[in-house]
Scaffold this motif. Sequence first.
Motif, PDB file in Angstrom:
ATOM      1  N   TYR A  73       0.843  -1.200   0.000  1.00 28.34           N
ATOM      2  CA  TYR A  73       0.000   0.000   0.000  1.00 28.34           C
ATOM      3  C   TYR A  73       0.883   1.258   0.000  1.00 28.34           C
ATOM      4  O   TYR A  73       0.646   2.208  -0.752  1.00 28.34           O
ATOM      5  N   ALA A  74       1.931   1.231   0.831  1.00 26.63           N
ATOM      6  CA  ALA A  74       2.845   2.381   0.904  1.00 26.63           C
ATOM      7  C   ALA A  74       3.537   2.612  -0.437  1.00 26.63           C
ATOM      8  O   ALA A  74       3.639   3.749  -0.912  1.00 26.63           O
ATOM      9  N   LEU A  75       4.005   1.527  -1.051  1.00 28.37           N
ATOM     10  CA  LEU A  75       4.689   1.654  -2.351  1.00 28.37           C
ATOM     11  C   LEU A  75       3.759   2.268  -3.397  1.00 28.37           C
ATOM     12  O   LEU A  75       4.152   3.173  -4.140  1.00 28.37           O
ATOM     13  N   GLN A  88       1.799   9.422  -5.593  1.00 31.09           N
ATOM     14  CA  GLN A  88       2.190  10.771  -5.170  1.00 31.09           C
ATOM     15  C   GLN A  88       3.255  11.345  -6.102  1.00 31.09           C
ATOM     16  O   GLN A  88       3.205  12.517  -6.477  1.00 31.09           O
ATOM     17  N   LEU A  89       4.214  10.489  -6.479  1.00 35.98           N
ATOM     18  CA  LEU A  89       5.258  10.947  -7.402  1.00 35.98           C
ATOM     19  C   LEU A  89       4.649  11.379  -8.736  1.00 35.98           C
ATOM     20  O   LEU A  89       5.036  12.416  -9.296  1.00 35.98           O
ATOM     21  N   VAL A  90       3.675  10.611  -9.223  1.00 37.65           N
ATOM     22  CA  VAL A  90       3.015  10.957 -10.484  1.00 37.65           C
ATOM     23  C   VAL A  90       2.308  12.307 -10.342  1.00 37.65           C
ATOM     24  O   VAL A  90       2.424  13.185 -11.205  1.00 37.65           O
ATOM     25  N   LEU A  91       1.595  12.478  -9.219  1.00 31.96           N
ATOM     26  CA  LEU A  91       0.883  13.740  -8.985  1.00 31.96           C
ATOM     27  C   LEU A  91       1.840  14.927  -8.928  1.00 31.96           C
ATOM     28  O   LEU A  91       1.606  15.968  -9.542  1.00 31.96           O
ATOM     29  N   LYS A 125       9.452  17.484 -10.250  1.00 29.23           N
ATOM     30  CA  LYS A 125       9.842  16.254 -10.934  1.00 29.23           C
ATOM     31  C   LYS A 125      10.912  15.453 -10.201  1.00 29.23           C
ATOM     32  O   LYS A 125      11.061  14.274 -10.416  1.00 29.23           O
ATOM     33  N   ASN A 126      11.681  16.089  -9.355  1.00 31.98           N
ATOM     34  CA  ASN A 126      12.820  15.389  -8.772  1.00 31.98           C
ATOM     35  C   ASN A 126      12.794  15.313  -7.262  1.00 31.98           C
ATOM     36  O   ASN A 126      13.751  15.672  -6.596  1.00 31.98           O
ATOM     37  N   VAL A 127      11.649  14.854  -6.717  1.00 28.75           N
ATOM     38  CA  VAL A 127      11.565  14.696  -5.271  1.00 28.75           C
ATOM     39  C   VAL A 127      11.528  13.215  -4.912  1.00 28.75           C
ATOM     40  O   VAL A 127      10.488  12.577  -5.011  1.00 28.75           O
ATOM     41  N   PRO A 128      12.682  12.665  -4.506  1.00 26.54           N
ATOM     42  CA  PRO A 128      12.703  11.252  -4.136  1.00 26.54           C
ATOM     43  C   PRO A 128      11.855  10.987  -2.883  1.00 26.54           C
ATOM     44  O   PRO A 128      11.743  11.862  -2.013  1.00 26.54           O
ATOM     45  N   ILE A 129      11.265   9.799  -2.833  1.00 25.57           N
ATOM     46  CA  ILE A 129      10.501   9.384  -1.650  1.00 25.57           C
ATOM     47  C   ILE A 129      11.076   8.068  -1.148  1.00 25.57           C
ATOM     48  O   ILE A 129      11.279   7.128  -1.928  1.00 25.57           O
ATOM     49  N   SER A 130      11.339   7.985   0.156  1.00 28.15           N
ATOM     50  CA  SER A 130      11.753   6.702   0.717  1.00 28.15           C
ATOM     51  C   SER A 130      10.592   6.056   1.449  1.00 28.15           C
ATOM     52  O   SER A 130       9.746   6.738   2.039  1.00 28.15           O
ATOM     53  N   ILE A 131      10.557   4.734   1.384  1.00 27.39           N
ATOM     54  CA  ILE A 131       9.461   3.943   1.947  1.00 27.39           C
ATOM     55  C   ILE A 131      10.050   2.904   2.886  1.00 27.39           C
ATOM     56  O   ILE A 131      11.049   2.260   2.559  1.00 27.39           O
TER      57      ILE A 131
END
Length: 277
Positions: free
Chosen positions: A91-93, A99-102, A109-115
């Motif tokens: 679910y988190a992934l 969120q990245l698509v949004l 465009k270049n905001v990394p997200i860690s899960i």
Amino acid sequence: KQRGRDNYQLFEIDMADKVQRDFNYEQEMLLGINSEHQFSLVYQPKVTHQGDLLGFEALMRWHHPKEGLISPIEFIPIAEESDLIINIGEYALTQAAKQLVLWQGIGYKNVPISINISGRHLVSERLIPYIQRLLIDHPIDANLLEIEITEGVLLTDIDRCIDVLSQLKGLNIKISIDDFGTGYSSLNYLKRLPIDVLKIDKSFIDDCATVVEDGEICGTIINLANNLRIITVAEGVENKEQLDFLTEHGCHVFQGYFFSKPLYPSDIESQYFKKCS
Ligand code: C2E
Ligand code: CA
Ligand code: CA
Ligand code: CA
């Protein structure tokens, strides 16, 4: 002796209560994930010394219909006792990918997200195929996704971990070792594993500027990581003294209440992105 026995009975009742409550939570989590919008991610900024945005850590929140907000410190350990933790991880992934698509769509465009991914999920057969599918279904750059695994996980089945982490690397996913310094893992693993990031555990950050030993530990981890070309993230940074100490010792990425608490996407868009653009 009588008292001892009473205490024991009390303990037994408490345990029975806890087992019952954990069981209820398990059932409710399953429902909450599958059918309702009870689970959501908040995002805590990772920033430079100056406070410039480098990315986010996604953290799960559970809005229980009756009990209100429940902390992950409560529900994650219960979820980890079964494959429920895999559902939460998936679910988190998916939420993070959406969120990245949004964010891409509105120009960020270049905001990394860690899960955060649990050990059970990491070594399961489900992670790699799920991420492959995720990358097909969502038009995102894989290297904007980072997986945080705790150091302790590496102790369970190192060969399997090396295998899965290499596959993740093959997909261009970044790998971060969370709570570093608490898991007693061998430094040898740093050489054998494809690691991009070490997150120094908050328990070392807390007193890094005031207790010599803690400062030495932080300095040594940063030094080691820098020499191995691994990025260090200091988590739980709460004041300027810690920030300055860590900066002087070569740390470049910071996360903590000193800069920001975890935020809902709407708050990031209205405050954070505006401030940083
Ligand atoms: P963690 O991965 O070590 O995450 C950092 C925790 O420290 C977060 O708590 C964050 O809100 C908190 N924190 C950040 N900066 C500060 C600070 O300056 N001071 C203090 N006192 N705390 C700070 P949170 O969100 O309650 O999460 C707790 C733990 O629950 C996480 O620890 C992680 O182990 C687990 N968790 C959260 N979300 C997930 C998830 O989606 N999946 C999995 N498997 N675990 C999760
Ligand atoms: Ca984490
Ligand atoms: Ca952590
Ligand atoms: Ca921690």
